[in-house]
Design an enzyme around this catalytic site. Structure first.
Site, PDB file in Angstrom:
ATOM      1  CE1 TYR A   1      39.235  40.394  53.722  1.00 38.63           C
ATOM      2  CE2 TYR A   1      38.346  38.288  54.461  1.00 38.63           C
ATOM      3  CZ  TYR A   1      38.880  39.077  53.458  1.00 38.63           C
ATOM      4  OH  TYR A   1      39.065  38.547  52.196  1.00 38.63           O
ATOM      5  CB  ALA A   2      33.714  38.776  59.209  1.00 36.13           C
ATOM      6  CB  ALA A   3      32.235  43.902  59.863  1.00 37.93           C
TER       7      ALA A   3
ATOM      8  CB  VAL B   1      39.907  51.243  46.079  1.00 36.22           C
ATOM      9  CG1 VAL B   1      40.346  50.543  44.814  1.00 36.22           C
ATOM     10  CG2 VAL B   1      40.300  50.455  47.326  1.00 36.22           C
TER      11      VAL B   1
ATOM     12  N   GLY C   1      43.016  46.571  42.612  1.00 35.95           N
ATOM     13  CA  GLY C   1      43.936  45.605  43.227  1.00 35.95           C
ATOM     14  C   GLY C   1      44.602  44.774  42.150  1.00 35.95           C
TER      15      GLY C   1
ATOM     16  CB  ILE D   1      41.829  31.989  46.412  1.00 35.01           C
ATOM     17  CG1 ILE D   1      40.300  31.897  46.503  1.00 35.01           C
ATOM     18  CG2 ILE D   1      42.295  31.953  44.963  1.00 35.01           C
ATOM     19  CD1 ILE D   1      39.655  30.636  45.966  1.00 35.01           C
TER      20      ILE D   1
HETATM   21  P1  NAD Z   1      46.490  40.028  47.146  1.00 32.21           P
HETATM   22  O1  NAD Z   1      47.013  40.489  48.456  1.00 32.21           O
HETATM   23  O2  NAD Z   1      47.365  39.242  46.242  1.00 32.21           O
HETATM   24  O3  NAD Z   1      45.893  41.256  46.313  1.00 32.21           O
HETATM   25  C1  NAD Z   1      45.132  42.290  46.879  1.00 32.21           C
HETATM   26  C2  NAD Z   1      45.462  43.562  46.124  1.00 32.21           C
HETATM   27  O4  NAD Z   1      44.643  44.643  46.614  1.00 32.21           O
HETATM   28  C3  NAD Z   1      46.924  43.992  46.298  1.00 32.21           C
HETATM   29  O5  NAD Z   1      47.465  44.273  45.017  1.00 32.21           O
HETATM   30  C4  NAD Z   1      46.835  45.255  47.140  1.00 32.21           C
HETATM   31  O6  NAD Z   1      47.860  46.188  46.872  1.00 32.21           O
HETATM   32  C5  NAD Z   1      45.476  45.776  46.709  1.00 32.21           C
HETATM   33  N1  NAD Z   1      44.925  46.751  47.644  1.00 32.21           N
HETATM   34  C6  NAD Z   1      44.702  46.632  48.978  1.00 32.21           C
HETATM   35  N2  NAD Z   1      44.227  47.784  49.475  1.00 32.21           N
HETATM   36  C7  NAD Z   1      44.141  48.657  48.431  1.00 32.21           C
HETATM   37  C8  NAD Z   1      43.735  50.008  48.287  1.00 32.21           C
HETATM   38  N3  NAD Z   1      43.326  50.729  49.336  1.00 32.21           N
HETATM   39  N4  NAD Z   1      43.759  50.568  47.049  1.00 32.21           N
HETATM   40  C9  NAD Z   1      44.167  49.872  45.985  1.00 32.21           C
HETATM   41  N5  NAD Z   1      44.600  48.593  46.065  1.00 32.21           N
HETATM   42  C10 NAD Z   1      44.596  48.007  47.267  1.00 32.21           C
HETATM   43  O7  NAD Z   1      45.197  39.188  47.515  1.00 32.21           O
HETATM   44  P2  NAD Z   1      44.120  38.500  46.567  1.00 32.21           P
HETATM   45  O8  NAD Z   1      43.897  37.143  47.084  1.00 32.21           O
HETATM   46  O9  NAD Z   1      44.465  38.702  45.139  1.00 32.21           O
HETATM   47  O10 NAD Z   1      42.855  39.371  46.989  1.00 32.21           O
HETATM   48  C11 NAD Z   1      41.952  39.922  46.057  1.00 32.21           C
HETATM   49  C12 NAD Z   1      40.596  40.065  46.733  1.00 32.21           C
HETATM   50  O11 NAD Z   1      40.073  38.784  47.044  1.00 32.21           O
HETATM   51  C13 NAD Z   1      40.635  40.835  48.072  1.00 32.21           C
HETATM   52  O12 NAD Z   1      39.519  41.685  48.159  1.00 32.21           O
HETATM   53  C14 NAD Z   1      40.533  39.720  49.104  1.00 32.21           C
HETATM   54  O13 NAD Z   1      39.973  40.166  50.325  1.00 32.21           O
HETATM   55  C15 NAD Z   1      39.633  38.749  48.377  1.00 32.21           C
HETATM   56  N6  NAD Z   1      39.679  37.380  48.876  1.00 32.21           N
HETATM   57  C16 NAD Z   1      40.837  36.642  48.784  1.00 32.21           C
HETATM   58  C17 NAD Z   1      40.844  35.324  49.266  1.00 32.21           C
HETATM   59  C18 NAD Z   1      42.064  34.464  49.211  1.00 32.21           C
HETATM   60  O14 NAD Z   1      42.059  33.386  49.818  1.00 32.21           O
HETATM   61  N7  NAD Z   1      43.096  34.832  48.504  1.00 32.21           N
HETATM   62  C19 NAD Z   1      39.673  34.800  49.824  1.00 32.21           C
HETATM   63  C20 NAD Z   1      38.544  35.570  49.893  1.00 32.21           C
HETATM   64  C21 NAD Z   1      38.543  36.850  49.396  1.00 32.21           C
END
Ligand code: NAD
Length: 242
Positions: free
Chosen positions: A151-153, A60, A9, A184
């Site tokens: 998402y939670a699961a 992924v 990601g 975040i």
């Molecule tokens: P974001 O949307 O900016 O980035 C997520 C990235 O994951 C994107 O680049 C997207 O293209 C990539 N992605 C999604 N599915 C994919 C796949 N199948 N294969 C490859 N890449 C894929 O969001 P973020 O905030 O940078 O999120 C990063 C991680 O943090 C995520 O797992 C998200 O669930 C987690 N998260 C974020 C927050 C928040 O508030 N931002 C809170 C809790 C957890």
């Protein structure tokens, strides 16, 4: 010791902050950014750090893409020390109306992607008797809001996977930990209106959303030699919500 790190990601808000933290931590650190369809921010970072920051195609959820990516990284960099399973997304809906497709999609990108990533690197890390795996879960895993059953699961599943896998590889010098960010400031929050953002900030005892750099600092620590005795942990980074 300089490290070679793969961040999935890698074009996302947290992915870029993580990569920047690893690149700044030591002049010889190398970072591979796994990218799927969008790559603009990852390309800009790679241009800033020629020879130290590389892009690699990686959906992924596709096992063959993992095999190809790990093999390319090993032939170019010679080793892989750190994997950050960061790719993921949420697509919220009430359970009563949630389609199979949305359920599967969110489980696949968050949970199956993490499983495939761990499996793809474990042999190599066991061979080098060293590895650091950090799985990005979420506060939703510990305190699930309505509308996020999928998402939670998935994110709670990541914590279970982390705890179990950590025990399997502890004797091989590999640590496996999860981090659970709260709100975040990244693209993941773009669907929120300004009012929703204000309301979210009011739910945080610190009265503000977190910065991607604040999550990156914790991940960098978990990847460092100083964190050698920490494994199977789930660290929440949420400004005190829980
Ligand atoms: P974001 O949307 O900016 O980035 C997520 C990235 O994951 C994107 O680049 C997207 O293209 C990539 N992605 C999604 N599915 C994919 C796949 N199948 N294969 C490859 N890449 C894929 O969001 P973020 O905030 O940078 O999120 C990063 C991680 O943090 C995520 O797992 C998200 O669930 C987690 N998260 C974020 C927050 C928040 O508030 N931002 C809170 C809790 C957890």
């Amino acid at each position: 010791m300089p490290t070679v790190t793969l961040i999935t990601g890698g074009n996302g808000g947290l992915g870029i902050a993580l990569a920047t933290a690893f690149l700044q931590a030591a002049p010889d650190n190398v970072v591979w950014l796994g990218v799927r369809n969008r790559r603009n921010k990852a390309e800009a970072l790679a241009e800033e750090h020629p020879k130290r920051c590389h892009l690699i195609p990686l959906n992924v959820t596709v096992d063959t893409e993992w095999t190809a990516a790990i093999s390319e990284i090993l032939s170019a960099s010679g080793r892989l020390d750190v994997l950050v399973n960061n790719a993921g997304h949420h697509e919220d809906a009430l359970l009563a109306t949630m389609s199979d497709a949305i359920w599967q999609d969110v489980l696949q990108s968050n949970l199956t992607g993490t499983f495939l990533g761990c499996r793809a690197v474990v042999k190599h890390m066991m061979g080098q008797r060293f590895g650091r795996i950090i799985n990005i879960s979420s506060l939703s895993a510990l305190m699930a809001p309505a509308g996020q059953t999928n998402y939670a699961a998935a994110k709670a599943g990541i914590i279970g996977l982390t705890q179990s896998f950590a025990k399997e590889v502890a004797r091989a010098g590999i640590t496996v930990n999860a981090v659970c960010p709260g709100y975040i400031e990244t693209d993941a929050l773009v669907q929120m209106s300004p009012e929703e953002r204000r309301a979210a900030a009011m739910r945080v005892p610190m009265r503000r959303l977190g910065k991607p750099e604040e999550v990156a600092a914790a991940v960098l620590f978990l990847a460092s030699p100083s964190a050698a005795y920490i494994t199977g942990a789930a660290l929440k980074i949420d400004g005190g919500i829980l």
